[in-house]
Scaffold this motif. Structure first.
Motif, PDB file in Angstrom:
ATOM      1  N   ASP A   1      34.634  25.886  36.820  1.00 11.92           N
ATOM      2  CA  ASP A   1      34.715  26.286  37.728  1.00 11.92           C
ATOM      3  C   ASP A   1      34.810  28.248  37.917  1.00 11.92           C
ATOM      4  OD1 ASP A   1      33.689  23.860  38.269  1.00 11.92           O
ATOM      5  OD2 ASP A   1      35.289  23.548  39.877  1.00 11.92           O
ATOM      6  N   TYR A   2      35.538  28.620  37.569  1.00 15.15           N
ATOM      7  CA  TYR A   2      36.166  29.816  37.771  1.00 15.15           C
ATOM      8  C   TYR A   2      36.503  30.967  36.424  1.00 15.15           C
ATOM      9  CZ  TYR A   2      36.980  28.876  42.454  1.00 15.15           C
ATOM     10  OH  TYR A   2      36.806  29.112  44.160  1.00 15.15           O
ATOM     11  N   MET A   3      36.105  32.135  36.178  1.00  8.90           N
ATOM     12  CA  MET A   3      35.773  32.534  34.915  1.00  8.90           C
ATOM     13  C   MET A   3      36.878  33.692  35.602  1.00  8.90           C
ATOM     14  SD  MET A   3      34.148  34.063  32.110  1.00  8.90           S
ATOM     15  CE  MET A   3      33.602  32.657  31.135  1.00  8.90           C
ATOM     16  N   ILE A   4      37.827  34.322  34.970  1.00  6.16           N
ATOM     17  CA  ILE A   4      39.396  35.501  35.765  1.00  6.16           C
ATOM     18  C   ILE A   4      39.093  36.546  34.497  1.00  6.16           C
ATOM     19  CG2 ILE A   4      41.466  35.217  36.926  1.00  6.16           C
ATOM     20  CD1 ILE A   4      40.270  32.112  37.243  1.00  6.16           C
ATOM     21  N   PHE A   5      38.939  37.212  35.031  1.00  4.22           N
ATOM     22  CA  PHE A   5      39.261  38.389  33.871  1.00  4.22           C
ATOM     23  C   PHE A   5      40.790  39.503  34.591  1.00  4.22           C
ATOM     24  CE2 PHE A   5      35.365  37.699  33.279  1.00  4.22           C
ATOM     25  CZ  PHE A   5      35.186  38.379  31.730  1.00  4.22           C
ATOM     26  N   ALA A   6      41.738  39.227  34.009  1.00  7.09           N
ATOM     27  CA  ALA A   6      42.944  40.130  34.071  1.00  7.09           C
ATOM     28  C   ALA A   6      43.343  41.431  33.275  1.00  7.09           C
ATOM     29  CB  ALA A   6      44.054  38.484  34.240  1.00  7.09           C
ATOM     30  N   LYS A   7      42.671  41.191  31.920  1.00  5.12           N
ATOM     31  CA  LYS A   7      42.834  41.738  31.056  1.00  5.12           C
ATOM     32  C   LYS A   7      44.708  42.264  30.776  1.00  5.12           C
ATOM     33  CE  LYS A   7      39.191  44.786  33.049  1.00  5.12           C
ATOM     34  NZ  LYS A   7      38.891  46.673  34.074  1.00  5.12           N
ATOM     35  N   GLN A   8      45.317  41.119  30.878  1.00  5.47           N
ATOM     36  CA  GLN A   8      46.424  40.906  30.232  1.00  5.47           C
ATOM     37  C   GLN A   8      46.573  41.068  28.600  1.00  5.47           C
ATOM     38  OE1 GLN A   8      44.391  38.458  30.621  1.00  5.47           O
ATOM     39  NE2 GLN A   8      44.750  36.920  29.183  1.00  5.47           N
ATOM     40  N   ALA A   9      45.886  40.833  28.016  1.00  8.99           N
ATOM     41  CA  ALA A   9      45.772  40.871  26.545  1.00  8.99           C
ATOM     42  C   ALA A   9      44.346  40.933  26.093  1.00  8.99           C
ATOM     43  CB  ALA A   9      46.614  39.408  26.364  1.00  8.99           C
ATOM     44  N   GLN A  10      44.304  41.383  24.592  1.00 12.68           N
ATOM     45  CA  GLN A  10      42.697  41.005  24.237  1.00 12.68           C
ATOM     46  C   GLN A  10      43.728  39.758  22.909  1.00 12.68           C
ATOM     47  OE1 GLN A  10      40.599  44.799  22.538  1.00 12.68           O
ATOM     48  NE2 GLN A  10      41.867  45.855  23.710  1.00 12.68           N
TER      49      GLN A  10
ATOM     50  N   VAL B   1      51.491  44.218  27.140  1.00 16.41           N
ATOM     51  CA  VAL B   1      51.273  45.156  26.386  1.00 16.41           C
ATOM     52  C   VAL B   1      50.472  46.564  26.074  1.00 16.41           C
ATOM     53  CG1 VAL B   1      52.523  45.531  24.032  1.00 16.41           C
ATOM     54  CG2 VAL B   1      53.192  44.097  25.322  1.00 16.41           C
ATOM     55  N   MET B   2      49.427  45.543  25.400  1.00 18.34           N
ATOM     56  CA  MET B   2      48.400  46.509  24.811  1.00 18.34           C
ATOM     57  C   MET B   2      47.311  46.820  26.631  1.00 18.34           C
ATOM     58  SD  MET B   2      46.165  44.174  22.505  1.00 18.34           S
ATOM     59  CE  MET B   2      47.972  42.962  21.316  1.00 18.34           C
ATOM     60  N   PRO B   3      46.721  48.509  26.653  1.00 17.77           N
ATOM     61  CA  PRO B   3      46.266  48.856  28.408  1.00 17.77           C
ATOM     62  C   PRO B   3      44.862  48.104  28.057  1.00 17.77           C
ATOM     63  CG  PRO B   3      45.764  49.970  25.478  1.00 17.77           C
ATOM     64  CD  PRO B   3      47.242  49.082  25.197  1.00 17.77           C
ATOM     65  N   ALA B   4      44.598  48.427  29.064  1.00 20.08           N
ATOM     66  CA  ALA B   4      43.001  47.881  29.378  1.00 20.08           C
ATOM     67  C   ALA B   4      42.279  47.922  28.806  1.00 20.08           C
ATOM     68  CB  ALA B   4      43.494  48.186  31.300  1.00 20.08           C
TER      69      ALA B   4
ATOM     70  N   ALA C   1      48.410  55.361  27.284  1.00 18.62           N
ATOM     71  CA  ALA C   1      47.885  54.201  27.307  1.00 18.62           C
ATOM     72  C   ALA C   1      48.715  53.823  29.034  1.00 18.62           C
ATOM     73  CB  ALA C   1      47.798  53.020  26.663  1.00 18.62           C
ATOM     74  N   GLU C   2      47.491  52.767  30.179  1.00 20.80           N
ATOM     75  CA  GLU C   2      48.105  52.231  30.805  1.00 20.80           C
ATOM     76  C   GLU C   2      49.309  50.851  30.728  1.00 20.80           C
ATOM     77  OE1 GLU C   2      45.977  50.330  34.409  1.00 20.80           O
ATOM     78  OE2 GLU C   2      45.867  48.834  32.670  1.00 20.80           O
TER      79      GLU C   2
END
Length: 341
Positions: free
Chosen positions: A228-237, A110-113, A340-341
């Motif tokens: 083991d992994y850190m994933i940045f999807a910018k799906q939410a803050q 919902v929020m922009p990146a 916004a995106e």
């Protein structure tokens, strides 16, 4: 001589009376934090305290109450704010049990990146002062005063996540928030709720396979050590609402209410700078102290998750009712009007 002594005595008495008057008029505002000292919320609260005390010439003192000083469950903090024993405090993901409409801040995509655009819109009069948002809190004895975005919610897992299929059946820990559970079910995951204090051992022992936190929390609690992994999807803050007890707020005079508006307006950019610095520094620490694999999803990959997340907006509207839907519509409209995106 006697006259001189009398004048001195009168002067001392006058100073005493002034001190008593000042003491009588002084107020202490207790401010409850969901996080510990050295956190984003604490950094914001320190600046809030400084500005309030400066602007009131010491008439108001702000007492900061970090996590643990008021209890151990977020509901205890929210109850204290509703009851007025703590007139100010933060509420985030777990606040959905107290203010169901607040769950809209947990909706994915919902929020922009752009993090600065997000915090500007969240604190705009069009959203923050809107009737649906204000009424949602006021009906529960609260008043929303500001929104603090604390950085991207980042996934950590024991396998790479690059598309929704990778989430299939993943036991990912979410906050005790029904909407968050629905969001991750939409991706095909199997969301579970585990107490924050028990999460490290749950990840370590495999009781949970994934986790969702801002970067600073991953580092602060050492969660990255057992993933083991850190994933940045910018799906939410991660967003925390600064809220006050309604009766306390309405009991303030116009001057103090206006002062609060000034302080929170000044802290919009400050809060953004604090979280940016915290998260950047903590990410560097994670990189320096581990060999965790960092994945940043591209626009095409994010689009696939967004398409699966969009229907959850309807679930939110159905669950919380028309007022929640109106608040969400206002937020989406403001983000769109801001390019916004």
């Amino acid at each position: 001589m006697n006259m001189k002594l009398s004048k001195i005595a009168l002067g001392v008495a006058a100073v005493g009376m002034m001190s008593a008057a000042t003491s009588a008029s002084a107020e202490t505002w207790r401010f409850g934090l969901e996080e510990i000292e050295g956190s984003v919320q604490h950094g914001y609260a320190v600046e809030f305290k400084k500005l309030v005390e400066e602007k009131t010439d010491g008439e108001v003192t702000v007492e900061l109450l970090p996590y643990g000083s008021w209890g151990s469950t977020y509901s205890a903090l929210y109850d204290a704010i509703q009851g007025g024993s703590i007139p100010l405090g933060f509420g985030s993901g777990a606040l959905g049990g107290t203010v169901p409409e607040s769950q809209l801040l947990s909706l994915n995509f919902v929020m922009p990146a752009d993090q600065m655009k997000t915090v500007e819109v969240l604190n705009s009069p069009e959203f923050l002062k809107s009737d649906p948002w204000q009424e949602a809190f006021r009906e529960r004895g609260l008043v929303p005063l500001a929104e603090l975005a604390e950085g991207y919610q980042v996934w950590t897992t024991n396998k790479a996540i690059e598309e929704p299929a990778d989430m299939d059946g993943l036991q990912i820990r979410v906050m005790d928030n029904s909407l968050l559970r629905e969001a991750y079910k939409a991706y095909g995951a199997a969301p579970i709720s585990i107490a924050y204090g028990e999460l490290y051992s749950a990840l370590q022992q495999g009781q949970a396979e994934g986790n969702i936190q801002p970067v600073f929390a991953h580092e602060e609690m050492g969660f990255y050590e057992v993933q083991d992994y850190m994933i940045f999807a910018k799906q939410a803050q991660f967003v925390a609402t600064l809220m006050g007890n309604r009766d306390w707020y309405e009991g303030l005079d116009d001057e103090h209410q206006a002062m609060l508006d000034e302080v929170t307006a000044e802290l919009v950019e400050t809060g953004h700078d604090i979280q940016s610095e915290f998260n950047s520094t903590r990410l560097d620490t994670i990189k320096e102290n581990s060999d965790i694999n960092i994945i940043e999803l591209n626009d095409e990959q994010r689009k696939k998750f967004r398409e699966m997340a969009d229907p959850v907006r309807d679930t939110f509207a159905e669950d919380v009712g028309e007022r929640g839907k109106k608040a969400l519509d206002i937020l989406v409209e403001e983000f769109n009007s801001d390019d916004a995106e």
